[in-house]
Scaffold this motif. Structure first.
Motif, PDB file in Angstrom:
ATOM      1  N   ASP A   1      -9.562   9.980  -1.277  1.00  0.00           N
ATOM      2  CA  ASP A   1     -10.467  10.698  -0.286  1.00  0.00           C
ATOM      3  C   ASP A   1     -10.103  12.141  -0.037  1.00  0.00           C
ATOM      4  O   ASP A   1      -9.253  12.581   0.462  1.00  0.00           O
ATOM      5  N   SER A   2     -11.049  12.855  -0.740  1.00  0.00           N
ATOM      6  CA  SER A   2     -10.531  14.421  -0.899  1.00  0.00           C
ATOM      7  C   SER A   2     -11.949  14.966  -0.588  1.00  0.00           C
ATOM      8  O   SER A   2     -13.040  14.261  -0.277  1.00  0.00           O
TER       9      SER A   2
ATOM     10  N   ARG B   1       0.901  -1.351   0.004  1.00  0.00           N
ATOM     11  CA  ARG B   1      -0.079   0.042   0.005  1.00  0.00           C
ATOM     12  C   ARG B   1       0.769   1.320   0.025  1.00  0.00           C
ATOM     13  O   ARG B   1       1.785   1.354   0.792  1.00  0.00           O
ATOM     14  N   TYR B   2       0.638   2.059  -1.181  1.00  0.00           N
ATOM     15  CA  TYR B   2       1.301   3.460  -1.173  1.00  0.00           C
ATOM     16  C   TYR B   2       0.642   4.571  -0.947  1.00  0.00           C
ATOM     17  O   TYR B   2      -0.580   4.541  -1.527  1.00  0.00           O
ATOM     18  N   ALA B   3       1.017   5.686  -0.443  1.00  0.00           N
ATOM     19  CA  ALA B   3       0.402   6.842  -0.278  1.00  0.00           C
ATOM     20  C   ALA B   3       0.881   8.005  -0.841  1.00  0.00           C
ATOM     21  O   ALA B   3       2.360   8.236  -0.875  1.00  0.00           O
ATOM     22  N   ALA B   4       0.420   9.048  -1.393  1.00  0.00           N
ATOM     23  CA  ALA B   4       0.746  10.142  -1.791  1.00  0.00           C
ATOM     24  C   ALA B   4      -0.413  11.164  -1.709  1.00  0.00           C
ATOM     25  O   ALA B   4      -1.357  11.181  -2.394  1.00  0.00           O
ATOM     26  N   GLY B   5      -0.225  12.199  -0.852  1.00  0.00           N
ATOM     27  CA  GLY B   5      -1.270  13.251  -0.840  1.00  0.00           C
ATOM     28  C   GLY B   5      -2.584  12.413  -0.413  1.00  0.00           C
ATOM     29  O   GLY B   5      -2.748  11.729   0.486  1.00  0.00           O
ATOM     30  N   SER B   6      -3.806  12.763  -0.970  1.00  0.00           N
ATOM     31  CA  SER B   6      -5.004  12.129  -0.733  1.00  0.00           C
ATOM     32  C   SER B   6      -5.341  10.988  -1.587  1.00  0.00           C
ATOM     33  O   SER B   6      -6.290  10.120  -1.285  1.00  0.00           O
ATOM     34  N   TYR B   7      -4.221  10.248  -2.296  1.00  0.00           N
ATOM     35  CA  TYR B   7      -4.327   9.228  -3.046  1.00  0.00           C
ATOM     36  C   TYR B   7      -3.736   7.952  -2.262  1.00  0.00           C
ATOM     37  O   TYR B   7      -2.618   8.110  -1.835  1.00  0.00           O
ATOM     38  N   ILE B   8      -4.106   6.869  -2.487  1.00  0.00           N
ATOM     39  CA  ILE B   8      -3.684   5.375  -2.153  1.00  0.00           C
ATOM     40  C   ILE B   8      -3.661   4.705  -3.398  1.00  0.00           C
ATOM     41  O   ILE B   8      -4.511   4.226  -4.061  1.00  0.00           O
ATOM     42  N   TRP B   9      -2.442   3.924  -3.624  1.00  0.00           N
ATOM     43  CA  TRP B   9      -1.922   3.011  -4.579  1.00  0.00           C
ATOM     44  C   TRP B   9      -1.831   1.640  -3.855  1.00  0.00           C
ATOM     45  O   TRP B   9      -0.934   1.510  -3.254  1.00  0.00           O
TER      46      TRP B   9
END
Length: 128
Positions: free
Chosen positions: A114-115, A93-101
């Motif tokens: 989730d914004s 699980r990777y995160a950048a700002g409000s994004y999840i990959w």
């Protein structure tokens, strides 16, 4: 050379320079003896993915691992976003700002955001 041809060539030169000016290379120095590894994977996401900023059709994601770091570089809204690995019950699980990959083994990848605009999700799968 005619004046109009000179103007066209000058315009092309300006566009070429601006295209190169947008590209940015980053060097990150990490301490430790763990070897670094890089890999590229191709993905295709459902229609919701392009609404969220992922490229329509097949696109590449670069994974970089080493020195205690796991990163994924994902193209979102015309930018290369650097996602950092975060704690997950399963998969990567990777995160950048409000994004999840989130790549969870056999079920493929979930791309979510989730914004303020709300929670959106896209299902993605590896492409050849």
């Amino acid at each position: 050379m005619s004046a109009s041809l000179k103007k066209v060539l000058a315009g092309v030169a300006v566009l070429a320079c601006s295209a190169f000016a947008r590209a940015t290379d980053v060097t990150i120095h990490l301490s430790g003896s763990e070897p670094m590894s890089r890999s590229m994977m191709k993905y295709r996401c459902d229609a919701q993915g392009s609404k969220m900023g992922l490229p329509a059709g097949v696109f590449s994601v670069e994974y970089i691992n080493g020195a205690g770091n796991s990163l994924a570089i994902v193209p979102v809204a015309g930018h290369s976003l650097i996602f950092a690995n975060v704690t997950s019950g399963s998969g990567a699980r990777y995160a950048a700002g409000s994004y999840i990959w989130w790549e969870a083994g056999g079920r493929g990848v979930t791309f979510s955001s989730d914004s303020i605009a709300g929670n959106m999700t896209s299902e993605c799968h590896r492409a050849e």
